[in-house]
Enzyme design. Structure first.
Site, PDB file in Angstrom:
ATOM      1  CG  HIS A 281      -0.441  -0.428   2.469  1.00  0.00           C
ATOM      2  ND1 HIS A 281       0.252   0.423   3.292  1.00  0.00           N
ATOM      3  CD2 HIS A 281      -0.446  -1.633   3.099  1.00  0.00           C
ATOM      4  CE1 HIS A 281       0.623  -0.246   4.372  1.00  0.00           C
ATOM      5  NE2 HIS A 281       0.207  -1.489   4.282  1.00  0.00           N
TER       6      HIS A 281
ATOM      7  CG  HIS B 261       4.834   6.173   4.490  1.00  0.00           C
ATOM      8  ND1 HIS B 261       4.995   6.335   5.859  1.00  0.00           N
ATOM      9  CD2 HIS B 261       3.641   6.728   4.188  1.00  0.00           C
ATOM     10  CE1 HIS B 261       3.935   6.937   6.346  1.00  0.00           C
ATOM     11  NE2 HIS B 261       3.098   7.204   5.359  1.00  0.00           N
TER      12      HIS B 261
ATOM     13  CB  THR C  43      -2.745   3.470   6.818  1.00  0.00           C
ATOM     14  OG1 THR C  43      -1.745   3.296   7.848  1.00  0.00           O
ATOM     15  CG2 THR C  43      -2.184   4.346   5.724  1.00  0.00           C
TER      16      THR C  43
END
Ligand SMILES: NS(=O)(=O)N=C1NCCCN1
Ligand SMILES: [Zn+2]
Length: 265
Positions: free
Chosen positions: A67, A96, A208
């Site tokens: 993801h 990220h 997330t």
């Protein structure tokens, strides 16, 4: 339940099934950063520049987790964050990215509804807390500021030489679940603007799952430039179902009673 992701079947609208806080939380992230009008960001002259101490990383893993792609240094890394709205020192955990499949979408935070093509997140945890001594423990701690994530917008322009070692590696982690040991040293400090003075800051969550409401967010006003080719390299990374990750960003969440502070006028 199938692991979460960003498709119709497992995307943000379904996350509440495993993470009820997705729908019941009152400090969820990301948000739309509004700069004028009633609920706009309010200038706070007490907000100091953010201070980062990021010695070049010498040992790190670059992973495609299906993801996103994340860069995680070995446990011994000494990189730290302080200043800005923070009262404690935070330890660097990983960075990220979030991106879209075209230049008009991809960032998680928005500014007056505008999305940037991508957003870089530098994730840190409070290393001075008596209640936890690792990132994972911090996430589960219920401490409202257990984590601090620095967000930088990416916009398309000149090639970013400082990020080239990262974007050149994306083809090596095309398949979900693949990782490489980062070759040589990486200087994260060189990626960032020199002065970290102009930012928005608010109390939010991970964007997330588990969507933990433990994040002090600091989102910088000035975008970082990357080239079209560098953006295309992100868009070639696969999600584990034989398709490119086409938009690993969560839509904006309600502000509720929160206020957003700005370190600049
Ligand atoms: N996009 S985010 O809010 O940083 N979310 C994260 N989830 C778990 C790992 C660290 N970060
Ligand atoms: Zn993120």
């Amino acid at each position: 339940m199938a692991p979460w992701g960003y498709s119709k079947e497992n995307g943000p609208a379904t996350w509440h099934k495993d993470c009820p806080i997705a729908n019941t939380g009152v400090r969820q992230s990301p948000i739309d950063l509004i700069t004028t009008g009633q609920t706009c960001a309010k200038y706070d002259s007490n907000l100091k520049p953010v201070i980062v101490s990021y010695p070049a990383f010498s040992e790190a893993t670059f992973l495609n987790n299906g993801h996103s792609v994340q860069f995680q240094p070995s446990a011994g890394n000494l990189s730290e964050l302080s200043g800005g709205p923070l009262t404690k020192k935070y330890k660097f955990e990983q960075f990220h990215f979030h991106w879209g499949n075209n230049d008009s979408e991809g960032s998680e935070h928005r500014v007056n509804g505008k999305m940037y093509p991508a957003e870089l997140h530098l994730v840190h945890w409070n290393s001075e807390s008596p209640n936890f001594s690792s990132f994972q423990e911090a996430v589960g701690s219920n401490d409202p500021h257990a984590l601090c994530v620095l967000g930088f917008f990416l916009k398309v322009g000149a090639e970013n030489a400082s990020l080239k070692p990262i974007t050149d590696l994306l083809s090596k982690v095309k398949n979900a679940g693949s990782s490489v040991s980062f070759p040589g040293k990486f200087d994260l400090k060189a990626v960032l603007p020199e002065t970290l003075t102009d930012y928005y800051t608010y109390d939010g969550s991970l964007t997330t799952p588990p969507l933990a409401e433990c994040v002090k967010w600091i989102v910088f006003k000035e975008p970082i430039e990357v080239s079209t080719a560098q953006m295309e390299a992100f868009r070639a990374v696969d999600d584990g179902h034989g398709k490119p990750i086409t938009g690993n960003y969560r839509p904006p969440c309600p502000l509720h009673t929160r206020t957003v502070a700005a370190s600049f006028k």
